[in-house]
Design a protein around this motif. Structure first.
Motif, PDB file in Angstrom:
ATOM      1  N   THR A   9      42.249  38.889  83.513  1.00 49.62           N
ATOM      2  CA  THR A   9      41.437  39.816  84.599  1.00 49.62           C
ATOM      3  C   THR A   9      39.926  38.613  85.471  1.00 49.62           C
ATOM      4  OG1 THR A   9      40.329  40.788  83.099  1.00 49.62           O
ATOM      5  CG2 THR A   9      41.644  42.114  84.103  1.00 49.62           C
ATOM      6  N   GLU A  10      39.960  38.143  84.534  1.00 48.72           N
ATOM      7  CA  GLU A  10      39.370  37.044  85.252  1.00 48.72           C
ATOM      8  C   GLU A  10      39.342  35.912  84.809  1.00 48.72           C
ATOM      9  OE1 GLU A  10      35.792  37.812  85.207  1.00 48.72           O
ATOM     10  OE2 GLU A  10      36.289  40.083  84.255  1.00 48.72           O
ATOM     11  N   LEU A  11      38.670  35.401  86.228  1.00 44.81           N
ATOM     12  CA  LEU A  11      39.117  33.746  86.747  1.00 44.81           C
ATOM     13  C   LEU A  11      37.981  32.572  85.485  1.00 44.81           C
ATOM     14  CD1 LEU A  11      38.693  34.098  90.581  1.00 44.81           C
ATOM     15  CD2 LEU A  11      40.331  33.797  89.245  1.00 44.81           C
ATOM     16  N   GLU A  12      39.242  31.801  85.167  1.00 41.45           N
ATOM     17  CA  GLU A  12      38.627  30.507  83.497  1.00 41.45           C
ATOM     18  C   GLU A  12      38.891  29.478  84.411  1.00 41.45           C
ATOM     19  OE1 GLU A  12      41.633  30.928  80.887  1.00 41.45           O
ATOM     20  OE2 GLU A  12      41.610  33.541  80.764  1.00 41.45           O
ATOM     21  N   PRO A  13      37.876  28.153  84.212  1.00 42.37           N
ATOM     22  CA  PRO A  13      38.265  27.163  84.303  1.00 42.37           C
ATOM     23  C   PRO A  13      39.535  25.824  84.020  1.00 42.37           C
ATOM     24  CG  PRO A  13      36.042  27.638  83.659  1.00 42.37           C
ATOM     25  CD  PRO A  13      37.080  28.102  82.946  1.00 42.37           C
ATOM     26  N   LEU A  14      39.604  25.418  85.002  1.00 42.52           N
ATOM     27  CA  LEU A  14      41.494  24.867  84.324  1.00 42.52           C
ATOM     28  C   LEU A  14      40.308  22.901  84.989  1.00 42.52           C
ATOM     29  CD1 LEU A  14      44.339  24.289  84.980  1.00 42.52           C
ATOM     30  CD2 LEU A  14      44.046  24.148  87.550  1.00 42.52           C
ATOM     31  N   PRO A  15      40.395  22.599  83.472  1.00 40.97           N
ATOM     32  CA  PRO A  15      40.295  21.485  83.020  1.00 40.97           C
ATOM     33  C   PRO A  15      41.823  20.940  84.080  1.00 40.97           C
ATOM     34  CG  PRO A  15      40.774  21.947  80.898  1.00 40.97           C
ATOM     35  CD  PRO A  15      41.449  23.274  81.919  1.00 40.97           C
ATOM     36  N   LEU A  16      40.729  19.879  84.335  1.00 43.06           N
ATOM     37  CA  LEU A  16      41.440  18.096  85.738  1.00 43.06           C
ATOM     38  C   LEU A  16      42.203  17.393  84.821  1.00 43.06           C
ATOM     39  CD1 LEU A  16      40.322  19.165  89.436  1.00 43.06           C
ATOM     40  CD2 LEU A  16      42.112  20.038  88.109  1.00 43.06           C
ATOM     41  N   PRO A  17      43.023  16.386  85.237  1.00 36.77           N
ATOM     42  CA  PRO A  17      42.892  15.382  84.319  1.00 36.77           C
ATOM     43  C   PRO A  17      42.062  14.239  85.230  1.00 36.77           C
ATOM     44  CG  PRO A  17      45.459  15.720  85.181  1.00 36.77           C
ATOM     45  CD  PRO A  17      44.117  17.295  85.415  1.00 36.77           C
ATOM     46  N   ARG A  18      42.235  13.060  83.961  1.00 37.61           N
ATOM     47  CA  ARG A  18      40.474  12.413  85.040  1.00 37.61           C
ATOM     48  C   ARG A  18      41.057  11.393  85.691  1.00 37.61           C
ATOM     49  NH1 ARG A  18      39.729   6.882  83.920  1.00 37.61           N
ATOM     50  NH2 ARG A  18      41.526   6.670  82.484  1.00 37.61           N
ATOM     51  N   ARG A  19      42.648  11.300  85.743  1.00 37.88           N
ATOM     52  CA  ARG A  19      43.390  10.543  86.959  1.00 37.88           C
ATOM     53  C   ARG A  19      44.134  11.684  87.742  1.00 37.88           C
ATOM     54  NH1 ARG A  19      46.529   5.711  85.207  1.00 37.88           N
ATOM     55  NH2 ARG A  19      46.642   5.369  87.019  1.00 37.88           N
ATOM     56  N   LEU A  20      43.899  11.696  88.771  1.00 36.50           N
ATOM     57  CA  LEU A  20      44.217  13.033  89.845  1.00 36.50           C
ATOM     58  C   LEU A  20      44.262  12.798  91.258  1.00 36.50           C
ATOM     59  CD1 LEU A  20      45.636  15.421  89.737  1.00 36.50           C
ATOM     60  CD2 LEU A  20      43.796  16.822  90.305  1.00 36.50           C
ATOM     61  N   LYS A  21      44.987  11.993  91.941  1.00 33.64           N
ATOM     62  CA  LYS A  21      44.845  11.556  93.194  1.00 33.64           C
ATOM     63  C   LYS A  21      45.299  13.176  94.292  1.00 33.64           C
ATOM     64  CE  LYS A  21      43.439   7.784  93.076  1.00 33.64           C
ATOM     65  NZ  LYS A  21      43.718   6.075  93.477  1.00 33.64           N
ATOM     66  N   ALA A  22      46.460  13.618  93.779  1.00 33.96           N
ATOM     67  CA  ALA A  22      47.312  14.059  94.230  1.00 33.96           C
ATOM     68  C   ALA A  22      47.569  15.698  93.500  1.00 33.96           C
ATOM     69  CB  ALA A  22      48.246  13.990  95.456  1.00 33.96           C
ATOM     70  N   PHE A  23      46.403  17.045  94.425  1.00 31.86           N
ATOM     71  CA  PHE A  23      46.568  18.463  93.720  1.00 31.86           C
ATOM     72  C   PHE A  23      47.409  19.391  94.702  1.00 31.86           C
ATOM     73  CE2 PHE A  23      44.477  23.271  92.956  1.00 31.86           C
ATOM     74  CZ  PHE A  23      44.372  22.382  91.486  1.00 31.86           C
ATOM     75  N   VAL A  24      48.555  20.480  93.420  1.00 30.08           N
ATOM     76  CA  VAL A  24      49.567  20.635  94.498  1.00 30.08           C
ATOM     77  C   VAL A  24      49.709  21.942  94.329  1.00 30.08           C
ATOM     78  CG1 VAL A  24      51.262  20.597  96.290  1.00 30.08           C
ATOM     79  CG2 VAL A  24      50.564  18.285  95.636  1.00 30.08           C
ATOM     80  N   LEU A  25      49.681  22.871  95.718  1.00 28.55           N
ATOM     81  CA  LEU A  25      50.307  24.053  94.909  1.00 28.55           C
ATOM     82  C   LEU A  25      51.732  24.567  95.621  1.00 28.55           C
ATOM     83  CD1 LEU A  25      46.962  26.451  95.284  1.00 28.55           C
ATOM     84  CD2 LEU A  25      47.197  24.581  93.702  1.00 28.55           C
ATOM     85  N   VAL A  26      52.529  25.372  95.050  1.00 33.07           N
ATOM     86  CA  VAL A  26      53.445  25.197  95.400  1.00 33.07           C
ATOM     87  C   VAL A  26      54.608  26.283  94.972  1.00 33.07           C
ATOM     88  CG1 VAL A  26      54.789  24.197  93.477  1.00 33.07           C
ATOM     89  CG2 VAL A  26      56.222  23.984  95.149  1.00 33.07           C
ATOM     90  N   ASN A  27      54.965  27.392  96.315  1.00 34.42           N
ATOM     91  CA  ASN A  27      56.054  28.181  95.767  1.00 34.42           C
ATOM     92  C   ASN A  27      57.579  28.203  96.037  1.00 34.42           C
ATOM     93  OD1 ASN A  27      55.934  30.994  95.726  1.00 34.42           O
ATOM     94  ND2 ASN A  27      56.735  31.046  97.665  1.00 34.42           N
TER      95      ASN A  27
END
Length: 494
Positions: free
Chosen positions: A359-377
């Motif tokens: 029910t609550e939003l939680e922080p998402l740890p991101l990789p240190r090296r990240l050039k593209a962030f994509v949401l896909v359906n």
């Protein structure tokens, strides 16, 4: 006697005088009554015009006063003559509604003025079935094929069921206005002929017309055609699609639910994609295929700018894909000395997610090296690549476009993204795929500085601000049937 002549004399008495005057008076009255009864049209001409009240109020028992030139005086009329005048009075017909005959159906009120949004044209069905089909075609898609297909569909289904989306900017009817004409039509199937942007446009319009319950299919005329690939309609226009038998394939397609997602942007850019609308918190739009941030979106944005400046030079699917690849090299950071390095996203993004069952939003740890962030359906990205992968492992389950989940992936470098584009169609294994991050039901992304974003192939440069993504709806779409379609086709499977 006078001069010898005897002059006759008349002797009268008072009784004779009374008899004479009474008989003559009675005769005069009878003649006057006969004149009024037999010569009434003449008396109407001599009198001034009558004021005839409406049928609801009784007619007066006397004529109105004559004018100064009228030779007759107002006379009282008997009751039987008053009823005769009532029959001569003009009757105003009462207002009524048009009623259909029993063979036509129930009683309907006739509209005062027929408008284009309320009049439904006659329906044409797919041959051999009772399934009506409505076509939305973007004649600007598919190079020079859009105009030819428009005329071909008009020959098959008539002009009323084939609409060119390219005319909307010139004042033509919007998809919402067209769909309102078909509210309540059972079994309606809508075909969006164009690219992924056209499909998203038609699905958004259908969501704005709740009274039109239709399933949406597609004919691929765009560059990537990932929506068409995911539903089995193919990667591009083929010769078989120019045949009337292709409509029979549409009639046999299976209707399945398809997840669509809403995105709220607090600080809108100028311009935004056409699917966004103004809201209290900024702008709100919908997407259905994927949403990307970083080098992928920057490459699509560069291609979009060039195509808008010179659309005649981008008239082929394979040619457009090649140009997009060349323009993307300069934005990906593969040549940092010549074009500059692409920004790392980890220090520029703050992402919170809500997992299934939470029910609550939680922080998402991101990789240190990240050039593209994509949401896909969907299981198709960048012209047929499988971004999430067909395998299931500990870092995520299988993908589905009707499970209410978004797959979140990333690429750590331009070379990683290039290997994915080059090798993924040949071998869909984890080594040539993306980095899986999570499967979630909701996201909130904070941009700390301007970054490029693309949503279903529509790119823009987004200023710093917040982006909220959650489930929007699950409309019905058409999944292409496998194998050959027999003629005449049967009713579509339930």
């Amino acid at each position: 006697m006078k001069n010898g002549l005897k002059v006759p004399t008349f002797e009268t008495s008072s009784s004779n005088e009374a008899l004479f005057s009474g008989s003559h008076l009675l005769l005069l009255l009878l003649l006057l009554l006969l004149l009024l009864l037999l010569a009434s049209p003449l008396s109407f001409r001599l009198l001034p015009p009558l004021h005839c009240p409406p049928p609801s109020s009784p007619i007066s028992s006397t004529f109105p006063l004559p004018t100064s030139h009228s030779p007759l005086l107002p006379l009282p009329l008997p009751s039987y003559f008053t009823s005769f005048l009532s029959s001569l009075a003009p009757v105003t017909p009462p207002e009524h509604t048009h009623t259909m005959s029993d063979a036509e159906g129930v009683e309907l009120a006739a509209p005062a003025v027929a408008t284009s949004t309320t009049v439904r044209p006659p329906l044409n069905f797919v041959p051999g079935t009772s399934i009506p089909v409505l076509i939305f075609l973007n004649s600007a898609s598919g190079g020079r094929q859009g105009g030819r297909l428009l005329r071909l569909f008009q020959q098959w289904l008539g002009e009323a069921q084939v609409h060119d989306l390219a005319t909307v900017r010139q004042g033509g009817p919007s998809p919402e206005a067209v769909l309102r004409r078909y509210e309540g039509v059972e079994g309606l199937r809508v075909i969006a002929c164009g690219g992924d942007g056209t499909c998203c446009w038609v699905l958004t319009a259908l969501a704005n017309v709740p009274g039109c319950q239709a399933a949406v299919g597609t004919m691929p005329l765009g560059t990537g055609n990932d929506f068409s690939r995911a539903l089995g309609w193919g990667s591009g226009l083929t010769r078989a699609m120019r045949s009337a038998k292709w409509l029979q394939k549409v009639a046999m397609a299976t209707a399945v639910p398809f997840d669509r997602w809403s995105v709220s942007v607090s600080t809108p850019a100028e311009p935004m994609p056409p699917t966004f609308v103004r809201a209290d918190s900024g702008v709100v739009g919908t997407w259905q295929n994927y949403l990307g941030i970083g080098i992928e979106a920057a490459a699509i944005h560069a291609f979009h700018v060039k195509r808008e400046a010179n659309p005649e030079a981008f008239n082929g699917r394979l040619k457009n894909q090649a140009k997009m690849g060349l323009l993307g090299v300069g934005k990906s950071g593969l040549c940092p000395l010549a074009c500059g390095a692409a920004p790392q996203l980890a220090p520029r993004l703050v992402v919170k997610v809500r997992h299934r069952g939470k029910t609550e939003l939680e922080p998402l740890p991101l990789p240190r090296r990240l050039k593209a962030f994509v949401l896909v359906n969907i299981p198709s990205h960048a012209a047929g690549r499988n971004l999430w992968g067909a395998y299931s492992s500990s870092d995520g389950g299988p993908q589905s476009y009707s499970d209410g989940l978004i797959e979140v992936v990333g690429f750590h470098s331009a070379s990683h993204f290039g290997a994915y584009l080059a090798c993924n169609p040949l071998c869909s294994i984890r080594a040539t795929g993306s980095t899986r991050l999570c499967q979630v039901e909701e996201l909130r992304i904070e941009l700390l500085e301007p970054l490029h974003i693309q949503m279903d192939g529509e790119p823009w440069l987004q200023p710093a601000g917040s982006i909220h993504i959650q489930h929007h709806s699950s409309p019905m779409v058409l999944r292409a049937p496998k194998g050959k379609v027999t003629y005449p086709p049967k009713e579509p499977p339930k």
